[in-house]
Motif scaffolding. Structure first.
Motif, short mmCIF file in Angstrom:
data_model
loop_
_atom_site.label_atom_id
_atom_site.label_comp_id
_atom_site.label_asym_id
_atom_site.label_seq_id
_atom_site.Cartn_x
_atom_site.Cartn_y
_atom_site.Cartn_z
N ILE A 15 -5.10 17.26 12.89
CA ILE A 15 -4.13 17.49 11.80
C ILE A 15 -3.19 16.29 11.68
O ILE A 15 -2.08 16.41 11.15
N ASP A 16 -3.65 15.11 12.14
CA ASP A 16 -2.92 13.84 11.98
C ASP A 16 -1.57 13.80 12.68
O ASP A 16 -0.68 13.06 12.27
N GLY B 107 -12.09 27.88 5.15
CA GLY B 107 -11.70 27.16 3.93
C GLY B 107 -10.70 26.04 4.17
O GLY B 107 -10.35 25.32 3.24
N ALA B 108 -10.25 25.91 5.40
CA ALA B 108 -9.28 24.85 5.69
C ALA B 108 -9.94 23.47 5.61
O ALA B 108 -11.15 23.34 5.78
N VAL B 109 -9.10 22.45 5.35
CA VAL B 109 -9.58 21.06 5.36
C VAL B 109 -8.73 20.30 6.36
O VAL B 109 -7.50 20.37 6.33
N LEU B 110 -9.39 19.57 7.24
CA LEU B 110 -8.67 18.82 8.28
C LEU B 110 -8.68 17.32 7.98
O LEU B 110 -9.24 16.87 6.99
N ALA B 111 -8.08 16.56 8.88
CA ALA B 111 -8.02 15.11 8.72
C ALA B 111 -9.42 14.54 8.54
O ALA B 111 -10.37 14.99 9.18
N SER C 280 0.84 -1.19 0.00
CA SER C 280 0.00 0.00 0.00
C SER C 280 0.88 1.24 0.00
O SER C 280 2.05 1.18 0.34
N VAL C 281 0.29 2.33 -0.42
CA VAL C 281 0.96 3.62 -0.32
C VAL C 281 0.02 4.52 0.48
O VAL C 281 -1.13 4.69 0.10
N THR C 282 0.52 5.03 1.60
CA THR C 282 -0.34 5.90 2.40
C THR C 282 0.24 7.31 2.36
O THR C 282 1.44 7.49 2.38
N SER C 283 -0.65 8.25 2.29
CA SER C 283 -0.22 9.63 2.31
C SER C 283 -0.49 10.19 3.69
O SER C 283 -1.63 10.23 4.13
N VAL C 284 0.57 10.58 4.37
CA VAL C 284 0.40 11.13 5.71
C VAL C 284 0.09 12.61 5.58
O VAL C 284 0.80 13.33 4.87
N GLY C 285 -0.95 13.03 6.26
CA GLY C 285 -1.29 14.47 6.25
C GLY C 285 -1.85 14.94 4.92
O GLY C 285 -2.07 16.13 4.73
N GLU C 286 -2.12 14.03 4.03
CA GLU C 286 -2.60 14.43 2.71
C GLU C 286 -3.99 15.06 2.83
O GLU C 286 -4.82 14.59 3.59
N GLY C 287 -4.18 16.09 2.12
CA GLY C 287 -5.50 16.72 2.10
C GLY C 287 -5.72 17.72 3.21
O GLY C 287 -6.73 18.44 3.22
N ILE C 288 -4.80 17.77 4.17
CA ILE C 288 -4.98 18.77 5.24
C ILE C 288 -4.38 20.08 4.75
O ILE C 288 -3.20 20.16 4.45
#
Lengths: 345, 808
Positions: free
Chosen positions: B125-126, B96-100, B34-42
């Motif tokens: 925020i992970d 407008g922010a996006v969190l975990a 698997s490939v996981t993105s840490v903090g992605e999208g925050i």
């Protein structure tokens, strides 16, 4: 005719007889009429007798006329008989009418297990390609299951397959490959075999794993067998089983008994490679493990690896069955609910 | 094996996207789970300072915070957390922010007051506690470090990364490390590899002043390296180290422990740190002592997890001057664990024998990250690199002073094979025309030492590759880097015809017959348990109770190999009944495993006897005993097997409704057992009464298959037909009566068919059986007189044997 009276009598009798024939509603009634007109004491006979009163010279012509009239009338009776017979048969058959739509219980047609269906197709395919089917024991010596396949005791690759043990040197076979070893020890190349059957691994039973499952192994050893031959063979397999548009993809992998080794992916039969839940949106399904027979295995089994080479591949029949029928949970295959089993054709 | 992508990028130049990287690695044989993105999208979370806090007028738990987020204008945010204070630096999610978890933040009113965003807790925020101390508190994450107001929170906590979880193949233990993966990446992608820095500054006394190290059983510990860190300064690790460990799925503990874990992840070498003050010198010695030796039989020790372990001579321990304190390569001892008080540390980096580790780990049921690595293989040659790297990191983190010198007890050097191969053979194995030059180029890119002369290769693999020792291994390296997509598709020339075995054809015929008869095939497990076998009420000496046990079963209910298919069939029928399925006709073809054959018991070391059985089970839909019997009879007929029905007793079958079909030729060959399930057994398995079973021994059936007989000519002379009604005792077996009729009449009797059985009160306790007989001679027209004589003969015979009288 000198006696015009007689010909009138004849024609009126014929007419009368015809009417009586047509008026008859049944064969019995018709028979009554027949006796009345044509019987020994019937009217035509009476008419014929009455000719005795005629002058001798007129008699033959009159007699001929009577007989002619009688023949005509009898033809009517014959036709009427046919009609009535037909009618009565029809009535009888009509009376025998049954309700063909009446629902009747039956036990229906049975069904084969998806593993059997997959097995049959693959056996047909590979027998057609010159392979011979061979079987071996399910409870197997460690020697055949592991050692001769280049997995000596304490080989780390043994961990990848959690094996059930009966004794230190006896296992429940963890793959169908021990049949390879047994065959090589018993025969000389060219060897072209497939072997299918139950295999066992100490996996918990869940939607995608089962401690008991079914494998089909293909194995080919001869002079000049190449990895490209393996690829060609498996492409034929994939297209046959999942359709002409199925593509295959080879990925390097590791199995102790093959070198080089490859895992083979097929375009997902459910979505055709577009990506769906079943293939986790990759468009590909991992289908089988394969590779060139490790020369160490050939040597361990007494075959000169400098002369011979070969390939081997293994397919999970349960997995093929699940893909074919889009069965989402492996447990359904082993439960035996007849309502599930009957759906497999 | 989880490795942060940022770490791979430090070690090798990668000029493709992460997606392309993944693809190329996978198709070169480095499977990725698997490939996981840490903090992605925050996004949209910045550093802010709380300038002022006021109570919310309309709530007793909400606070109104005014924050400086570097915009000049303060922003107002309502929070429910009570750990905030004026002056605190906090992560602020602005409008407008996006969190975990994809949570979007918008300006809103809370109880009448404007809230222009949200103050964030660590998990929003992970950020876990072990990555950033304070992140785990119940409340808002209070930042400990200064940072420009309004700057992105991830500039301060560099969390964002991708983590690749590699599925390392069993033959590639070298890839259980960032360095191994980086070297593979370099070979696959062609980018430059940058070795981690291993330069070390040492100070002060020599390692030998601090500790004595002795390896007594070097066969189980081919290499043992020890270094000492003096004046240890235990502290939290820096952010880069915490982040790398977090990405690899490890927790940060303190700088010394983190270094050992990091080096294991980076280089693949398990390391261990001892608190030297807890390592005893033993009597008569002044310095702490480390002794690597086999355990004594019966010796015990308490491992780091607090459990006491009983040892044997096959196990390797690390002992101090007094006693064993740790299991070499598996788990250290409790006493010498690193604590905040630790002042002097010994680092151990060793190579232990993989078989010994494997056996010890199995025997004690202990699997650790380290033991897993040693089992799969750790190259002694590269251990020094790992030790130097650890010491370098001590310097870099200023975690202590690296003492001069090291113990490096390395008896028999790791042997690296020289592989001789032929480029032509490599091409022959793969069936692809790869040039000699490409072969050499590929092997060299993998750090192989290659000499090419006239198509012949002399190859020395690098010391970290423990898996390459033959030509086929080189062929694999070549094709996997050249690309499997270059393989051609060819079919081997076919000069032989294939063949389906007789047994397989037999099974096909049986299955097709049963399908046509409306039966559905099932497959069930080969395991069972003694309880289920006992439910069949088998006699104590029934060999079916002597089921073969599995040493390591999944559970008690699957502990033995089945000796009969009946219990599983009954369970399947019970399942259908419990689900209110009105009728079911099922069958299974599978093997049973017997431990006694022809009175001979299997001996230890022998395989059991495998017998292929067919088991039919049915209930409902009008099925009765005769349905099951007919099925079995027709099945035998299909293979030309002539069999007779015999009444039998079988413990799990109804005593009055059980039979077997016995081959005429031999009385012993019971091919088929049929019957209604005994009510007691039915109850035990939860099946309803009126459940029928037929068991067919396929091995026996196969032995008795009759060859196709010669075709008989059709009769040329007419038959004489007679009916006869016999008055018989109630219990007279009509099958045997029929046989007797056949016997009495001989070959002139072409056919006998029972067409009516009547049991009426007026028969005075008797039953009447009516048979239709057909007599015929092959060579003449049979006379009435002859037929009558035959009738007399048969009447006499059945009278003699069964007391049967002709009914007028």
């Amino acid at each position: 005719m000198s006696n015009p009276g007689i010909s009138e009598q004849i024609s009126s009798l014929v007419t009368e007889a015809r009417e009586a024939a047509s008026a008859s509603k049944s064969l019995a009634e018709l028979e009554g009429a027949r006796v009345r007109y044509f019987g020994k004491k019937g009217m035509f006979t009476g008419l014929l007798r009455s000719l005795g009163a005629m002058p001798q010279e007129e008699r033959p012509a009159a007699g001929q006329s009577v007989n002619q009239g009688r023949e005509d009338a009898e033809a009517f009776f014959a036709a009427a008989t046919e009609n009535l017979k037909k009618k009565e048969r029809e009535e009888k058959l009509f009376a025998e009418t049954i309700d063909v739509t009446e629902p009747r219980g039956n036990n229906g047609i049975g069904s084969l297990h998806p593993v059997t269906i997959a097995l049959r197709e693959l056996v047909d395919l590979f027998v057609g390609m010159g392979y011979e089917t061979v079987e071996g024991p399910e409870v197997e010596y460690d020697k055949y299951n592991f050692e001769l396949l280049n997995q000596p005791k304490n080989h780390p690759a043994r961990d990848a397959q959690d094996t059930f043990y009966i004794e230190e040197n006896i296992v429940l076979r963890s793959h169908t490959s021990p049949v390879q070893a047994r065959t090589m020890l018993a025969r000389r190349p060219p060897i072209r075999i497939i072997s299918a059957g139950r295999v066992y691994r100490a996996d918990e039973f869940d939607a995608t794993h089962s401690p008991v499952f079914h494998q089909l192994e293909g194995f080919y050893v001869d002079k000049n067998v190449t990895m490209s031959d393996l690829k060609g063979t498996l492409e034929v397999f994939a297209k046959r089983l999942f359709g002409e548009n199925t593509k295959t993809r080879f990925r390097p992998s590791f199995f102790p008994f093959t070198e080089p080794s490859a895992e083979v992916d097929l375009t997902c039969p459910t979505c055709g490679g577009k990506g769906c839940r079943l293939c986790k949106n990759t468009g590909w399904i991992e289908m089988l493990g394969s590779g060139m027979v490790n020369p160490k295995v050939l040597e361990l089994c007494g075959i000169d690896s400098s002369v011979y080479s070969g390939f081997a591949f293994g397919i999970g029949l349960d997995r093929v069955g699940m893909l074919r029928y889009a069965v989402p949970d492996m447990r359904w295959l082993f439960e035996g609910d007849v309502r599930m089993m009957r759906q497999f054709r | 094996m989880k490795i942060p992508y940022s770490l791979i990028n430090q070690l090798v130049d990668i000029d493709v996207t992460a997606r392309e990287y993944e693809e190329k690695m996978v198709f070169a044989g480095n499977a990725i789970e698997s490939v996981t993105s840490v903090g992605e999208g925050i996004t949209g979370v910045v550093v802010g300072r709380i300038v002022k806090i006021e109570k919310h007028g309309n709530s007793d738990h909400l606070l109104i915070c005014k924050l400086d987020v570097g915009r000049g204008e303060p922003v107002q945010i309502i929070t429910g957390a009570d750990n905030v204070f004026e002056g605190a630096l906090v992560p602020v999610a602005l409008d407008g922010a996006v969190l975990a978890g994809g949570k979007k933040i918008k300006t809103s009113k809370m109880r009448g007051e404007l809230s222009q965003g949200m103050l964030c807790a660590g998990e929003e925020i992970d950020v876990p506690e072990h990555l950033y101390p304070g992140a785990g508190v119940n409340g808002i994450l209070i930042l400990r470090d200064d940072a420009p107001l309004g700057s992105d929170i991830f500039d301060l906590i560099p969390l964002k990364d991708k983590v690749f979880d590699f599925e390392i193949l069993a033959n590639r233990p070298d890839c259980l490390s960032a360095v191994g993966i980086a070297k593979e990446s370099a070979a696959v992608l062609g980018g430059a590899y940058h070795e981690p820095n291993v330069s070390v500054r040492t100070v002060g006394k020599d390692v030998r002043e601090f500790v004595d190290v002795e390896v007594r059983d070097s066969d189980l510990a081919p290499r043992y390296i020890a270094a000492v860190i003096d004046d240890v300064r235990i502290a939290p690790s820096p952010m880069w180290l915490r982040k790398a460990l977090n990405g690899a799925g490890l927790r940060s503990i303190n700088n010394i422990v983190d270094i050992t874990n990091y080096v294991m992840m980076e280089t693949g070498h398990p390391m261990h740190a001892f608190d030297l003050s807890k390592v005893r010198s033993g009597e008569g010695a002044e310095k702490p002592r480390i002794i690597v030796r086999r355990a004594k039989d019966g010796e015990s020790l308490t491992t780091l997890d607090g459990k006491e372990r009983l040892l044997t001579h096959e196990m390797l321990v690390i002992a101090d001057g007094e006693r064993a304190t740790g299991l070499a390569g598996i788990m250290g001892g409790e006493e010498s664990e690193i604590t905040y008080e630790t002042k002097r540390v010994m680092f151990e980096c060793a190579a232990f024998d993989r078989t010994s580790i494997r056996l010890t780990s199995r025997a004690l049921g202990m699997r650790t990250d380290a033991s897993g690595r040693f089992e799969r293989g750790v190259a002694p040659e590269t251990a020094m690199f790992a030790m130097l790297r650890a010491c370098h990191l001590v310097n870099e983190l200023d975690a202590g002073d690296v003492a001069a010198g090291m113990y490096d007890i390395y008896g028999k050097k790791q042997s690296v094979p020289t592989v001789h191969a032929d480029c032509g053979n490599i091409r022959r194995i793969i069936g692809v025309e790869v040039s000699d030059e490409d072969i050499v180029r590929i092997l060299r890119s993998l750090w192989f030492d290659v000499a090419l002369e006239g198509g012949k290769l002399t190859v020395v693999p690098p010391a970290f590759r423990l898996d390459v020792d033959q030509e086929a291994d080189l062929a694999e390296e070549v094709i996997r880097l050249y690309g499997y997509h270059h393989l051609h598709s060819t079919l081997p020339a076919s000069a032989v015809s294939g063949k389906k075995s007789d047994r397989m054809k037999l099974r096909d015929t049986i299955r097709d017959f049963l399908t046509a008869r409306g039966l559905s095939e099932i497959l069930t497990f080969s395991f069972t348990n003694t309880d289920d076998l006992r439910k069949l009420n088998l006699a104590e000496d029934d060999t079916r109770l002597a089921a073969l046990p599995i040493m390591n079963p999944l559970g008690e209910d699957t502990a033995v190999m089945r000796t009969t298919l009946v219990p599983h069939m009954l369970k399947a029928l019970a399942l259908n009944q419990s689900r209110r399925v009105g009728s079911a006709s099922l069958y299974e073809i599978s093997r049973v495993f017997e431990t006694v054959k022809d009175g001979e018991a299997r001996k230890d070391g022998e395989l059991p006897f495998e017998r292929e059985m067919l088991c039919v089970g049915m209930y409902g839909g009008g099925a009765d005993f005769y349905t099951a019997r007919e099925l079995a009879e027709l099945l035998l007929k299909l293979f030309g097997v002539e069999a007779e029905v015999k009444r039998i007793t079988e413990t799990y079958l109804h005593p009055g409704r059980a039979a077997s079909l016995v081959v005429k030729a031999s009385e012993i060959a019971r091919i088929v057992t049929i019957g209604e399930i005994h009510p007691d057994v039915a109850e035990a398995f939860g099946v309803e009464r009126g459940t029928y079973i037929a068991e067919i021994d396929i091995d026996a059936l196969a032995r008795h298959i009759a060859p196709q007989p010669k075709i008989a000519e059709l009769p040329r002379y007419p038959a004489v037909e007679r009916d006869v009604a016999l008055a018989l005792d109630m219990d007279a077996p009509l099958g045997e009566v029929t046989s007797e009729i056949k016997k009495a009449c001989g070959k002139l009797l072409e056919d006998v068919r029972l067409f009516d059985v009547y049991r009426g009160a007026q028969l005075g306790g008797k039953k009447s059986a009516a048979f239709a007989l057909k007599f015929r001679a092959a060579d003449r027209t049979l006379t009435d007189d002859e037929a009558s004589k035959l009738m007399d003969k048969l009447l006499k015979a059945v009278d003699n044997k069964f007391g049967a009288k002709l009914r007028m």
